[in-house]
Design a protein around this motif. Structure first.
Motif, mmCIF file in Angstrom:
data_model
loop_
_atom_site.group_PDB
_atom_site.id
_atom_site.type_symbol
_atom_site.label_atom_id
_atom_site.label_comp_id
_atom_site.label_asym_id
_atom_site.label_seq_id
_atom_site.Cartn_x
_atom_site.Cartn_y
_atom_site.Cartn_z
ATOM 1 N N ARG A 200 0.838 -1.205 0.000
ATOM 2 C CA ARG A 200 0.000 0.000 0.000
ATOM 3 C C ARG A 200 0.874 1.255 0.000
ATOM 4 N N GLU A 201 1.948 1.242 0.782
ATOM 5 C CA GLU A 201 2.856 2.386 0.800
ATOM 6 C C GLU A 201 3.512 2.582 -0.564
ATOM 7 N N PHE A 202 3.822 1.479 -1.244
ATOM 8 C CA PHE A 202 4.377 1.565 -2.592
ATOM 9 C C PHE A 202 3.367 2.222 -3.525
ATOM 10 N N LYS A 203 2.127 1.806 -3.434
ATOM 11 C CA LYS A 203 1.061 2.379 -4.266
ATOM 12 C C LYS A 203 0.945 3.887 -4.026
ATOM 13 N N GLN A 204 0.942 4.284 -2.763
ATOM 14 C CA GLN A 204 0.793 5.701 -2.432
ATOM 15 C C GLN A 204 1.993 6.511 -2.902
ATOM 16 N N ALA A 205 3.194 5.944 -2.752
ATOM 17 C CA ALA A 205 4.391 6.661 -3.191
ATOM 18 C C ALA A 205 4.409 6.793 -4.711
ATOM 19 N N TRP A 206 3.961 5.762 -5.416
ATOM 20 C CA TRP A 206 3.903 5.821 -6.876
ATOM 21 C C TRP A 206 2.903 6.888 -7.317
ATOM 22 N N GLU A 207 1.735 6.899 -6.683
ATOM 23 C CA GLU A 207 0.718 7.890 -7.030
ATOM 24 C C GLU A 207 1.215 9.311 -6.754
ATOM 25 N N ALA A 208 2.015 9.471 -5.692
ATOM 26 C CA ALA A 208 2.530 10.795 -5.330
ATOM 27 C C ALA A 208 3.799 11.149 -6.090
ATOM 28 N N GLN A 209 4.304 10.200 -6.911
ATOM 29 C CA GLN A 209 5.558 10.404 -7.645
ATOM 30 C C GLN A 209 6.701 10.736 -6.686
ATOM 31 N N ASP A 210 6.700 10.074 -5.543
ATOM 32 C CA ASP A 210 7.694 10.311 -4.498
ATOM 33 C C ASP A 210 8.816 9.290 -4.643
ATOM 34 N N ILE A 211 9.857 9.654 -5.370
ATOM 35 C CA ILE A 211 10.928 8.703 -5.660
ATOM 36 C C ILE A 211 11.687 8.304 -4.401
ATOM 37 N N ASP A 212 11.848 9.239 -3.472
ATOM 38 C CA ASP A 212 12.570 8.905 -2.237
ATOM 39 C C ASP A 212 11.800 7.877 -1.417
ATOM 40 N N ALA A 213 10.500 8.030 -1.373
ATOM 41 C CA ALA A 213 9.686 7.069 -0.629
ATOM 42 C C ALA A 213 9.744 5.702 -1.297
ATOM 43 N N LEU A 214 9.714 5.679 -2.637
ATOM 44 C CA LEU A 214 9.803 4.406 -3.355
ATOM 45 C C LEU A 214 11.143 3.717 -3.076
ATOM 46 N N VAL A 215 12.230 4.474 -3.143
ATOM 47 C CA VAL A 215 13.550 3.904 -2.874
ATOM 48 C C VAL A 215 13.593 3.319 -1.476
ATOM 49 N N HIS A 240 17.517 -3.476 -12.310
ATOM 50 C CA HIS A 240 18.175 -3.804 -11.046
ATOM 51 C C HIS A 240 18.486 -2.536 -10.250
ATOM 52 N N GLY A 241 18.348 -2.663 -8.936
ATOM 53 C CA GLY A 241 18.716 -1.563 -8.050
ATOM 54 C C GLY A 241 17.526 -0.719 -7.660
ATOM 55 N N ALA A 242 17.468 -0.339 -6.385
ATOM 56 C CA ALA A 242 16.301 0.372 -5.862
ATOM 57 C C ALA A 242 16.030 1.677 -6.607
ATOM 58 N N GLU A 243 17.072 2.470 -6.858
ATOM 59 C CA GLU A 243 16.847 3.760 -7.507
ATOM 60 C C GLU A 243 16.382 3.595 -8.948
ATOM 61 N N ASN A 244 16.972 2.648 -9.657
ATOM 62 C CA ASN A 244 16.544 2.420 -11.049
ATOM 63 C C ASN A 244 15.099 1.943 -11.118
ATOM 64 N N VAL A 245 14.735 1.048 -10.205
ATOM 65 C CA VAL A 245 13.356 0.550 -10.176
ATOM 66 C C VAL A 245 12.401 1.690 -9.839
ATOM 67 N N ALA A 246 12.759 2.500 -8.845
ATOM 68 C CA ALA A 246 11.898 3.616 -8.442
ATOM 69 C C ALA A 246 11.710 4.598 -9.597
ATOM 70 N N ARG A 247 12.784 4.924 -10.302
ATOM 71 C CA ARG A 247 12.674 5.868 -11.425
ATOM 72 C C ARG A 247 11.815 5.294 -12.551
ATOM 73 N N PHE A 248 11.900 3.980 -12.745
ATOM 74 C CA PHE A 248 11.077 3.352 -13.779
ATOM 75 C C PHE A 248 9.594 3.612 -13.511
#
Length: 307
Positions: A200-215, A240-248
């Motif tokens: 759920r937190e992932f969903k909310q961070a994606w909706e908010a475009q919050d890359i730091d929260a996603l990472v 691969h990698g948290a930042e790359n996945v979050a930016r995707f």
């Protein structure tokens, strides 16, 4: 559906009810072995076709029709696994097992729609979660059949030997090798409630475009794998990698995200203009997301868009 008792005699089989009660078991087996709803349904249909191709005398000579059906279904799956491996070598991008269509909102337990047959016939347990099915893809067909039949469905190695065409001792070794693969790939799973919170937190961070929260929600070595099947745009190689996945994910705004159960685990359905374009399954370990599998292949999404 009415199935005659033998070729062309038009009479109803007095044991039809008991025989058809095996259908759920056969479908459960075939889905776990093949990772495909359509292929599993085909296996079940072919298995029953072979039963009804027998004469009445041949059917009556079979001591346990249920065991006979399982043996036949197992052999059909074994053959299909060999051909499927060859097909998937030419598959564009990664091949991900087909997600089970389940309209249940995991946050509330309320159905978001009518479950689509045949997924309502699949018994949900740890052997259908996406992480488990992906590990199965790394096994040889014989390993997969021996392991699933023994460890999940509790068949003896003597019974499995009849299906695989090897000795019971060889089947024991196959299952053992498969078990080691599963244990090597598994990490301690997060508690169910924690998995819900993290997705759920992932969903909310994606909706908010919050890359730091996603990472922060992703394991540093997290991977995201997309399956487009060559029909839609998908990354050919895993990210691969948290930042790359979050930016995707941040680079793909504007989608409607629905909380849905995917193979017995909290997942997300992605919609654009009311059309389902992806189903996401997650592997959550501890407090981080370790793997994300995104199915974009329209053929695999068809059951999620029906009804």
């Amino acid at each position: 559906m009415t199935i005659p008792s033998g070729p062309g005699d038009g009479r109803l089989d007095p044991g039809l009810s008991a025989l058809m009660s095996e259908r759920r078991q056969l479908f459960n087996l075939a889905y776990r072995l093949l990772g495909s709803l359509a292929d599993a349904e085909d296996v079940v249909q072919e298995t029953y076709a072979r039963w009804y191709a027998l004469s009445r005398q041949q059917q009556e000579a079979i001591e346990s029709p249920g065991a006979w059906l399982t043996r036949v279904a197992g052999r059909i799956c074994l053959d299909l696994l060999g051909s499927a491996r060859a097909r998937r070598e030419h598959y564009v991008g990664a091949w991900i097992p087909e997600p089970l269509p389940d309209r249940t909102e995991w946050s509330t337990g309320r159905p978001g729609g009518t479950p689509v047959d045949p997924a309502d016939r699949v018994t949900l347990d740890e052997s259908v979660n996406m992480a488990f099915l992906v590990v199965l893809e790394s096994m040889t067909p014989a390993q997969r059949v021996a392991f699933i039949l023994h460890d999940v469905f509790r068949y003896s190695f003597t019974e499995i030997a009849e299906i695989v065409g090897r000795t019971p001792a060889a089947c024991r070794q196959l299952a053992s090798a498969a078990r080691r693969r599963v244990h090597a790939a598994q990490a301690p799973a997060a508690p169910a409630a924690r998995r819900v919170d993290i997705v759920r937190e992932f969903k909310q961070a994606w909706e908010a475009q919050d890359i730091d929260a996603l990472v922060g929600l992703l394991d540093p070595d997290a991977t995201a794998t997309g399956d487009g099947g060559g029909l839609v745009r998908a990354e050919i190689h895993p990210i691969h990698g948290a930042e790359n996945v979050a930016r995707f994910f941040v680079d793909r705004p504007g989608a409607t995200l629905l909380e849905r159960t995917v193979n017995g685990q909290p997942g997300l359905v992605v919609q654009l203009d009311g059309v389902t374009v992806s189903v996401l399954a997650f592997d959550v370990t501890g407090d981080r997301i370790r793997h994300i599998w995104a199915v974009l292949n329209p053929e695999k999404l068809r059951p999620w868009t029906a009804g």
